[in-house]
Design an enzyme around this catalytic site. Structure first.
Site, PDB file in Angstrom:
ATOM      1  N   GLY A  94       4.321   3.128  -4.707  1.00 13.19           N
ATOM      2  CA  GLY A  94       3.540   2.413  -3.692  1.00 13.19           C
ATOM      3  C   GLY A  94       2.413   3.323  -3.251  1.00 13.19           C
ATOM      4  CD  GLN A  96       2.570   8.734   1.451  1.00 18.78           C
ATOM      5  OE1 GLN A  96       2.449   9.814   0.880  1.00 18.78           O
ATOM      6  NE2 GLN A  96       1.782   8.389   2.461  1.00 18.78           N
ATOM      7  CG  HIS A 179      10.261   7.483   6.752  1.00 18.59           C
ATOM      8  ND1 HIS A 179      10.041   8.074   7.974  1.00 18.59           N
ATOM      9  CD2 HIS A 179      10.203   6.140   6.990  1.00 18.59           C
ATOM     10  CE1 HIS A 179       9.853   7.143   8.894  1.00 18.59           C
ATOM     11  NE2 HIS A 179       9.953   5.965   8.327  1.00 18.59           N
TER      12      HIS A 179
HETATM   13  N1  NDP Z   1       2.754   4.005   2.979  1.00 16.15           N
HETATM   14  C1  NDP Z   1       2.507   5.217   3.477  1.00 16.15           C
HETATM   15  O1  NDP Z   1       1.349   5.625   3.505  1.00 16.15           O
HETATM   16  C2  NDP Z   1       3.610   6.099   3.967  1.00 16.15           C
HETATM   17  C3  NDP Z   1       4.902   5.930   3.511  1.00 16.15           C
HETATM   18  N2  NDP Z   1       5.857   6.854   3.808  1.00 16.15           N
HETATM   19  C4  NDP Z   1       7.193   6.738   3.262  1.00 16.15           C
HETATM   20  O2  NDP Z   1       7.102   6.907   1.840  1.00 16.15           O
HETATM   21  C5  NDP Z   1       8.074   6.094   1.165  1.00 16.15           C
HETATM   22  C6  NDP Z   1       7.387   5.150   0.199  1.00 16.15           C
HETATM   23  O3  NDP Z   1       6.551   4.272   0.933  1.00 16.15           O
HETATM   24  P1  NDP Z   1       5.336   3.486   0.261  1.00 16.15           P
HETATM   25  O4  NDP Z   1       4.633   4.351  -0.688  1.00 16.15           O
HETATM   26  O5  NDP Z   1       4.585   2.835   1.360  1.00 16.15           O
HETATM   27  O6  NDP Z   1       6.052   2.404  -0.644  1.00 16.15           O
HETATM   28  P2  NDP Z   1       6.467   0.902  -0.312  1.00 16.15           P
HETATM   29  O7  NDP Z   1       7.250   0.801   0.940  1.00 16.15           O
HETATM   30  O8  NDP Z   1       5.261   0.040  -0.415  1.00 16.15           O
HETATM   31  O9  NDP Z   1       7.435   0.670  -1.551  1.00 16.15           O
HETATM   32  C7  NDP Z   1       6.903   0.477  -2.801  1.00 16.15           C
HETATM   33  C8  NDP Z   1       7.794   0.883  -3.959  1.00 16.15           C
HETATM   34  O10 NDP Z   1       9.147   0.450  -3.799  1.00 16.15           O
HETATM   35  C9  NDP Z   1       9.520  -0.234  -4.998  1.00 16.15           C
HETATM   36  N3  NDP Z   1      10.575  -1.203  -4.726  1.00 16.15           N
HETATM   37  C10 NDP Z   1      10.655  -2.092  -3.707  1.00 16.15           C
HETATM   38  N4  NDP Z   1      11.803  -2.785  -3.785  1.00 16.15           N
HETATM   39  C11 NDP Z   1      12.469  -2.308  -4.883  1.00 16.15           C
HETATM   40  C12 NDP Z   1      13.737  -2.567  -5.460  1.00 16.15           C
HETATM   41  N5  NDP Z   1      14.565  -3.479  -4.939  1.00 16.15           N
HETATM   42  N6  NDP Z   1      14.085  -1.874  -6.569  1.00 16.15           N
HETATM   43  C13 NDP Z   1      13.271  -0.936  -7.104  1.00 16.15           C
HETATM   44  N7  NDP Z   1      12.069  -0.627  -6.574  1.00 16.15           N
HETATM   45  C14 NDP Z   1      11.678  -1.302  -5.483  1.00 16.15           C
HETATM   46  C15 NDP Z   1       8.250  -0.897  -5.476  1.00 16.15           C
HETATM   47  O11 NDP Z   1       8.359  -1.199  -6.848  1.00 16.15           O
HETATM   48  P3  NDP Z   1       7.918  -2.624  -7.434  1.00 16.15           P
HETATM   49  O12 NDP Z   1       6.420  -2.629  -7.502  1.00 16.15           O
HETATM   50  O13 NDP Z   1       8.570  -2.627  -8.764  1.00 16.15           O
HETATM   51  O14 NDP Z   1       8.408  -3.672  -6.487  1.00 16.15           O
HETATM   52  C16 NDP Z   1       7.242   0.193  -5.189  1.00 16.15           C
HETATM   53  O15 NDP Z   1       7.172   1.124  -6.223  1.00 16.15           O
HETATM   54  C17 NDP Z   1       8.845   5.392   2.293  1.00 16.15           C
HETATM   55  O16 NDP Z   1       9.937   6.208   2.634  1.00 16.15           O
HETATM   56  C18 NDP Z   1       7.830   5.364   3.446  1.00 16.15           C
HETATM   57  O17 NDP Z   1       8.401   5.232   4.722  1.00 16.15           O
HETATM   58  C19 NDP Z   1       5.564   7.989   4.552  1.00 16.15           C
HETATM   59  C20 NDP Z   1       4.295   8.189   5.029  1.00 16.15           C
HETATM   60  C21 NDP Z   1       3.254   7.185   4.880  1.00 16.15           C
HETATM   61 MG    MG Z   2       5.961   5.170   8.660  1.00 18.52          MG
END
Ligand code: NDP
Ligand code: MG
Ligand SMILES: CC[C@](O)(C(C)=O)C(=O)O
Ligand code: MG
Length: 404
Positions: A94, A96, A179
């Site tokens: 995602g 990150q 996180h």
């Molecule tokens: N967004 C940010 O900027 C920040 C995030 N964080 C932390 O970093 C971590 C990642 O967050 P972030 O990058 O936002 O990602 P997301 O919350 O957007 O999650 C995305 C990822 O999770 C995968 N995913 C979701 N559901 C499933 C599932 N059931 N099985 C397998 N894969 C799955 C997706 O794959 P698919 O495409 O295949 O669905 C994708 O690769 C979290 O702990 C978040 O709290 C920390 C600081 C900032």
């Molecule tokens: Mg957060």
């Protein structure tokens, strides 16, 4: 892999420290000192103290001493040596995964990505140049190949996939999160790390998109680091090295619990929920009193984001006040405590809701649905269709550098 981007960031790293008097300070700290000197209308500020060089500094934050680690202590050759036997397996791609993965790759480290085959993330990883069978794998295979398992799945997915993934995190590997969510709320997530691996956290304090853009600019985001379990005696050092590897400029020590409480609170508060609520309330009152959409938007959002908030970011709140009219200063000084008093009970309620796990359970339930992407997109569309943000599009379209 280490090619142009690595050489560029190596050059940036060389430039990262300058000498001011007898202390080595970063450009950001230097510009802060400069801005303090540049202030003419505000009272003298307490001096920042630099008690240590070589990238580790004890700084005085408004009377509290805290240690900050920075990139200067981890030049690229040292990072390469430190991780020469490691494979960083980024699980999830995602916001990150994208930012941290590309930065670590550009830093010349051995990085692979693990995501669901043919999901949205797999496609995005392909577009970013990760190669199936070489640097892009299904999740289980990436964990198998990795020595440092960076769990960057969504927080809900970290919980739902844990029963399948946990047995793959074997002795000798390191488990990394961005996180504190999964391990702190273990009653709800059921994520209990194996007892024979280091468990660490590097949590960038900003969007993964910014993690990437700041790195490309030769700067670096502020990140929190923490250790949940130290089996090797090296867990903290590893967290610092990884923090730098993924593109942080400055690392602040915390605990998993403090990180998750403050993060869930901040994003629901001022950073996202609070700001949308505050913008909307101000806009609606202006509209109810006969102001046009453009006037209400300009006075609420555009002036905030384009003029005043950047001043707060660069020089602090007092500087922004001092840059506005004496009329504005008088009124803002009078109304700030009224807003604080009105908002304080809301923030107290929010903190409690974070601490007692209510926010976690809601997030796990909602983001654990198979329709979570569509459900979130539907609610974001509702925001996009609010009059305030429709008016904003027209205002933004007038900018010379407008991009939709
Ligand atoms: N967004 C940010 O900027 C920040 C995030 N964080 C932390 O970093 C971590 C990642 O967050 P972030 O990058 O936002 O990602 P997301 O919350 O957007 O999650 C995305 C990822 O999770 C995968 N995913 C979701 N559901 C499933 C599932 N059931 N099985 C397998 N894969 C799955 C997706 O794959 P698919 O495409 O295949 O669905 C994708 O690769 C979290 O702990 C978040 O709290 C920390 C600081 C900032
Ligand atoms: Mg957060
Ligand atoms: C503010 C939202 C955030 O906490 C972040 C970008 O830091 C997140 O979880 O995405
Ligand atoms: Mg955050």
């Amino acid at each position: 892999m280490a090619s142009l981007a690595a050489r560029t960031s190596s050059k940036a790293l060389k430039n990262v420290s300058r000498t001011v008097g007898r202390s080595t300070v970063s450009p950001l700290a230097a510009s802060r000192s400069y801005s303090l000197l540049a202030r003419s209308t505000v009272a003298a500020k307490p001096k920042t103290t630099f008690e240590n060089v070589r990238g580790v500094k004890t700084l005085d934050f408004a009377g509290s001493k805290e240690v900050v680690y920075e990139r200067a202590d981890w030049p690229l050759p040292k990072l390469h040596e430190y991780f020469k036997n490691d494979t960083l397996a980024l699980i999830g791609y995602g916001s990150q995964g994208h930012g941290q993965g590309l930065n670590a790759r550009d830093n010349g480290l051995n990085v692979i990505v693990g995501v669901r085959k043919d999901g949205a993330s797999w496609k995005e990883a392909l577009e970013d140049g990760w190669v199936p069978g070489k640097t892009l794998f299904p999740i289980e295979e990436a964990i198998d190949r990795g020595t440092i398992i960076m769990n960057l799945l969504s927080d809900a997915a970290q919980s739902s996939t844990w029963p399948q993934l946990a047995p793959l995190i074997t002795k000798g590997k390191t488990l990394y999160f961005s996180h504190g969510f999964s391990v702190v709320y273990k009653e709800d997530t059921h994520v209990v790390p194996p007892t024979d691996v280091d468990v660490i956290l590097v949590a960038p304090k900003g969007s993964g998109r910014t993690v990437r853009t700041l790195f490309k600019e030769g700067r670096g985001i502020n990140s929190s680091i923490a250790v949940f379990q130290d089996v090797t005696g090296k867990a903290k050092e590893k967290a610092i090295a990884l923090g730098i590897a993924v593109g942080s400029g400055y690392l602040y020590e915390t605990t998993f619990e403090k990180e998750v409480y403050s993060d869930l609170y901040g994003e629901r508060g001022v950073l996202m929920g609070g700001i949308q609520g505050m913008f909307l309330a101000q806009y609606k009152v202006l509209r109810a009193n006969g102001h046009s959409p453009s006037e209400a938007f300009n006075e609420t959002v555009e002036e905030a984001t384009q003029s005043l908030f950047p001043l707060i970011g660069q020089h602090g709140m007092d500087y922004m006040y001092a840059a506005c009219s004496t009329t504005a200063r008088r009124g803002a000084l009078d109304w700030a405590p009224i807003f604080e008093a009105a908002n304080r009970p809301v923030f107290e309620k929010l903190y409690e809701s974070v601490k007692n796990g209510t926010e976690t359970r809601k997030s796990l339930e909602f983001n654990g649905r198979s329709t979570y992407r569509e459900d979130l997109a539907r609610e974001l569309k509702e925001i996009d269709e609010q009059e305030i943000w429709r008016a904003g599009k027209t205002v933004r379209s007038l900018r010379p550098d407008y991009k939709q």
